[in-house]
Design a protein around this motif. Structure first.
Motif, PDB file in Angstrom:
ATOM      1  N   ALA A 113      -3.799  30.757  28.403  1.00  0.00           N
ATOM      2  CA  ALA A 113      -2.463  30.793  27.825  1.00  0.00           C
ATOM      3  C   ALA A 113      -2.000  32.243  27.785  1.00  0.00           C
ATOM      4  CB  ALA A 113      -2.462  30.189  26.427  1.00  0.00           C
ATOM      5  N   TYR A 114      -0.698  32.429  27.555  1.00  0.00           N
ATOM      6  CA  TYR A 114      -0.108  33.772  27.524  1.00  0.00           C
ATOM      7  C   TYR A 114       0.699  33.938  26.244  1.00  0.00           C
ATOM      8  CZ  TYR A 114      -1.379  33.902  32.445  1.00  0.00           C
ATOM      9  OH  TYR A 114      -2.090  33.865  33.625  1.00  0.00           O
ATOM     10  N   GLU A 115       0.398  34.992  25.504  1.00  0.00           N
ATOM     11  CA  GLU A 115       1.135  35.293  24.288  1.00  0.00           C
ATOM     12  C   GLU A 115       2.252  36.273  24.629  1.00  0.00           C
ATOM     13  OE1 GLU A 115      -1.792  36.664  21.516  1.00  0.00           O
ATOM     14  OE2 GLU A 115      -2.675  34.661  21.275  1.00  0.00           O
ATOM     15  N   VAL A 116       3.484  35.826  24.438  1.00  0.00           N
ATOM     16  CA  VAL A 116       4.665  36.583  24.870  1.00  0.00           C
ATOM     17  C   VAL A 116       5.599  36.773  23.667  1.00  0.00           C
ATOM     18  CG1 VAL A 116       6.571  36.672  26.519  1.00  0.00           C
ATOM     19  CG2 VAL A 116       4.464  35.480  27.127  1.00  0.00           C
ATOM     20  N   THR A 117       6.157  37.968  23.553  1.00  0.00           N
ATOM     21  CA  THR A 117       7.051  38.255  22.422  1.00  0.00           C
ATOM     22  C   THR A 117       8.445  38.667  22.849  1.00  0.00           C
ATOM     23  OG1 THR A 117       6.258  40.535  22.346  1.00  0.00           O
ATOM     24  CG2 THR A 117       5.164  38.956  20.914  1.00  0.00           C
ATOM     25  N   VAL A 118       8.707  38.838  24.145  1.00  0.00           N
ATOM     26  CA  VAL A 118      10.039  39.281  24.596  1.00  0.00           C
ATOM     27  C   VAL A 118      10.780  38.146  25.284  1.00  0.00           C
ATOM     28  CG1 VAL A 118       9.241  41.649  24.908  1.00  0.00           C
ATOM     29  CG2 VAL A 118       9.153  40.075  26.841  1.00  0.00           C
ATOM     30  N   GLY A 119      12.065  38.405  25.579  1.00  0.00           N
ATOM     31  CA  GLY A 119      12.807  37.429  26.365  1.00  0.00           C
ATOM     32  C   GLY A 119      13.974  36.852  25.599  1.00  0.00           C
ATOM     33  N   GLU A 120      14.846  36.178  26.310  1.00  0.00           N
ATOM     34  CA  GLU A 120      16.040  35.596  25.733  1.00  0.00           C
ATOM     35  C   GLU A 120      15.753  34.214  25.177  1.00  0.00           C
ATOM     36  OE1 GLU A 120      18.923  37.225  25.393  1.00  0.00           O
ATOM     37  OE2 GLU A 120      17.850  38.925  26.232  1.00  0.00           O
ATOM     38  N   ALA A 150       1.112  30.000  36.087  1.00  0.00           N
ATOM     39  CA  ALA A 150       0.517  31.193  35.487  1.00  0.00           C
ATOM     40  C   ALA A 150       0.975  32.461  36.208  1.00  0.00           C
ATOM     41  CB  ALA A 150      -1.007  31.084  35.515  1.00  0.00           C
ATOM     42  N   GLU A 151       0.992  32.430  37.522  1.00  0.00           N
ATOM     43  CA  GLU A 151       1.419  33.595  38.304  1.00  0.00           C
ATOM     44  C   GLU A 151       2.881  33.937  38.029  1.00  0.00           C
ATOM     45  OE1 GLU A 151       0.459  32.549  42.305  1.00  0.00           O
ATOM     46  OE2 GLU A 151      -1.692  33.015  42.071  1.00  0.00           O
ATOM     47  N   LEU A 152       3.696  32.914  37.834  1.00  0.00           N
ATOM     48  CA  LEU A 152       5.109  33.142  37.540  1.00  0.00           C
ATOM     49  C   LEU A 152       5.273  33.780  36.158  1.00  0.00           C
ATOM     50  CD1 LEU A 152       7.701  32.695  39.106  1.00  0.00           C
ATOM     51  CD2 LEU A 152       7.959  30.474  37.969  1.00  0.00           C
ATOM     52  N   ILE A 153       4.506  33.311  35.181  1.00  0.00           N
ATOM     53  CA  ILE A 153       4.549  33.912  33.848  1.00  0.00           C
ATOM     54  C   ILE A 153       4.125  35.378  33.910  1.00  0.00           C
ATOM     55  CG2 ILE A 153       3.474  33.902  31.554  1.00  0.00           C
ATOM     56  CD1 ILE A 153       3.255  30.816  31.853  1.00  0.00           C
ATOM     57  N   VAL A 195      -4.843  35.008  27.265  1.00  0.00           N
ATOM     58  CA  VAL A 195      -5.913  34.604  26.353  1.00  0.00           C
ATOM     59  C   VAL A 195      -6.592  33.336  26.848  1.00  0.00           C
ATOM     60  CG1 VAL A 195      -4.795  35.664  24.349  1.00  0.00           C
ATOM     61  CG2 VAL A 195      -4.346  33.258  24.891  1.00  0.00           C
ATOM     62  N   THR A 196      -7.815  33.159  26.391  1.00  0.00           N
ATOM     63  CA  THR A 196      -8.545  31.927  26.641  1.00  0.00           C
ATOM     64  C   THR A 196      -8.536  31.090  25.377  1.00  0.00           C
ATOM     65  OG1 THR A 196     -10.002  32.955  28.273  1.00  0.00           O
ATOM     66  CG2 THR A 196     -10.788  30.923  27.241  1.00  0.00           C
ATOM     67  N   ARG A 197      -8.131  29.835  25.498  1.00  0.00           N
ATOM     68  CA  ARG A 197      -8.167  28.897  24.382  1.00  0.00           C
ATOM     69  C   ARG A 197      -9.192  27.807  24.684  1.00  0.00           C
ATOM     70  NH1 ARG A 197      -4.259  29.415  20.516  1.00  0.00           N
ATOM     71  NH2 ARG A 197      -4.637  27.248  19.921  1.00  0.00           N
ATOM     72  N   TYR A 198      -9.520  27.030  23.670  1.00  0.00           N
ATOM     73  CA  TYR A 198     -10.639  26.091  23.778  1.00  0.00           C
ATOM     74  C   TYR A 198     -10.174  24.684  23.394  1.00  0.00           C
ATOM     75  CZ  TYR A 198     -13.030  30.558  23.789  1.00  0.00           C
ATOM     76  OH  TYR A 198     -13.420  31.839  24.095  1.00  0.00           O
ATOM     77  N   ALA A 199     -10.099  23.826  24.385  1.00  0.00           N
ATOM     78  CA  ALA A 199      -9.683  22.446  24.145  1.00  0.00           C
ATOM     79  C   ALA A 199     -10.853  21.648  23.582  1.00  0.00           C
ATOM     80  CB  ALA A 199      -9.187  21.812  25.442  1.00  0.00           C
ATOM     81  N   ILE A 200     -10.558  20.833  22.593  1.00  0.00           N
ATOM     82  CA  ILE A 200     -11.550  19.991  21.937  1.00  0.00           C
ATOM     83  C   ILE A 200     -11.286  18.532  22.329  1.00  0.00           C
ATOM     84  CG2 ILE A 200     -12.512  19.290  19.713  1.00  0.00           C
ATOM     85  CD1 ILE A 200     -12.922  22.271  20.382  1.00  0.00           C
ATOM     86  N   ARG A 201     -12.345  17.781  22.524  1.00  0.00           N
ATOM     87  CA  ARG A 201     -12.194  16.389  22.950  1.00  0.00           C
ATOM     88  C   ARG A 201     -11.381  15.589  21.938  1.00  0.00           C
ATOM     89  NH1 ARG A 201     -17.773  14.035  25.387  1.00  0.00           N
ATOM     90  NH2 ARG A 201     -16.480  12.163  25.123  1.00  0.00           N
ATOM     91  N   ILE A 206       3.495  31.142  22.666  1.00  0.00           N
ATOM     92  CA  ILE A 206       2.256  30.974  23.430  1.00  0.00           C
ATOM     93  C   ILE A 206       2.580  30.070  24.601  1.00  0.00           C
ATOM     94  CG2 ILE A 206      -0.125  30.147  23.395  1.00  0.00           C
ATOM     95  CD1 ILE A 206      -0.156  30.717  20.388  1.00  0.00           C
ATOM     96  N   MET A 207       2.649  30.666  25.790  1.00  0.00           N
ATOM     97  CA  MET A 207       3.002  29.929  26.997  1.00  0.00           C
ATOM     98  C   MET A 207       1.743  29.346  27.635  1.00  0.00           C
ATOM     99  SD  MET A 207       5.802  32.379  28.849  1.00  0.00           S
ATOM    100  CE  MET A 207       7.499  32.442  28.298  1.00  0.00           C
TER     101      MET A 207
END
Length: 253
Positions: free
Chosen positions: A243-250, A82-85, A95-101, A73-74
């Motif tokens: 955030a970005y959920e990614v499964t590929v890559g080195e 974000a644009e680079l990812i 995805v949208t995540r939710y920060a809690i205080r 999860i990037m």
């Protein structure tokens, strides 16, 4: 070339103001790692622990390309990251995540009352060495302990509570990660045992345990159900982030 940074104080300024406790875990060198392309004078950094990666400083293509193997999860510090990812991983799930205080004031009496909701036939237990092994055997509960790397490290730094039914873990709350002053809380219930307030009970038990040890139980929500559960425990929603959920890559070296 990507390097693991051993003197993490060199990137503390890059993450300043970013109130995510897994970053603290990496900077404080309790768990996780920080990667850079310039170990002498880093202007970009990637903090990685569990399956979460946080990208800070000047956006760097090499850091993005050299992600750890498997699911990550990037979390970008800003829109440029974000644009680079998105450019490197066009198939990533945004995805949208939710920060809690992080300044929650807990009410122990209310949390103790939640423990009384435990149904007959269910048992609440600390995660000890034996329960640790049980957690690893089930994909639903593995995240309770897996980020720590070893049983010894979890028993030293981790904190967790599970609910057992017929000897099987059906719900629990645990430290996904640990930093100096607290934990990042992870909660899960097996699908067949949901809607029985088991998550509320296990979280209440873990929060009480943290309060006894003067540890802060930080919460970060992946959906609104998680936000609503947090609010029942006394937490307050702060803001959303991407955030970005990614499964590929080195794999990062």
């Amino acid at each position: 070339m990507v390097y693991e940074l051993h003197d993490t104080s060199k990137v503390k300024r890059l993450f300043e103001g970013w109130d995510e406790t897994p970053i603290y875990s990496c900077i404080q060198k309790i768990m996780g790692k920080i990667y850079v392309v310039n170990p002498e004078n880093p202007i970009s950094a990637f903090a990685f622990v569990g399956c979460f990666g946080f990208y800070a400083g000047k956006p760097d293509l090499e850091l993005i390309k050299n992600k750890p193997a498997g699911f990550v999860i990037m979390v970008p510090q800003n829109r440029n990251w974000a644009e680079l990812i998105e450019h490197v991983y066009p198939d990533a799930r945004k995805v949208t995540r939710y920060a809690i205080r992080k300044d929650t004031i807990f009410y122990p009496d209310a949390l103790k009352n939640n423990l009384q909701l435990l149904p007959d036939g269910y048992k609440l237990k600390n995660i000890d060495g034996k329960i640790y092994e049980k957690c690893l055997k089930n994909p639903v509960t593995a995240d309770f302990v897996s980020a720590f790397g070893s049983k010894e490290q979890y028993l030293k730094y981790g904190r967790g509570m599970v609910i057992l039914k017929d000897g099987r873990i059906v719900s629990g709350a645990s430290s996904y990660t640990r930093y100096k002053d607290g934990i990042e809380l992870e909660v899960e219930t097996v699908e067949s045992e949901r809607r029985k307030k088991l998550a509320l009970i296990s979280c209440s038990a873990l929060i009480l345990r943290c309060l006894e040890e003067d540890l802060y139980p930080s919460w970060d929500a992946h959906d609104m159900n998680s936000v609503h559960l947090a609010e029942k425990l006394g937490y307050k929603f702060d803001h959303t982030y991407t955030a970005y959920e990614v499964t590929v890559g080195e794999k990062t070296h």
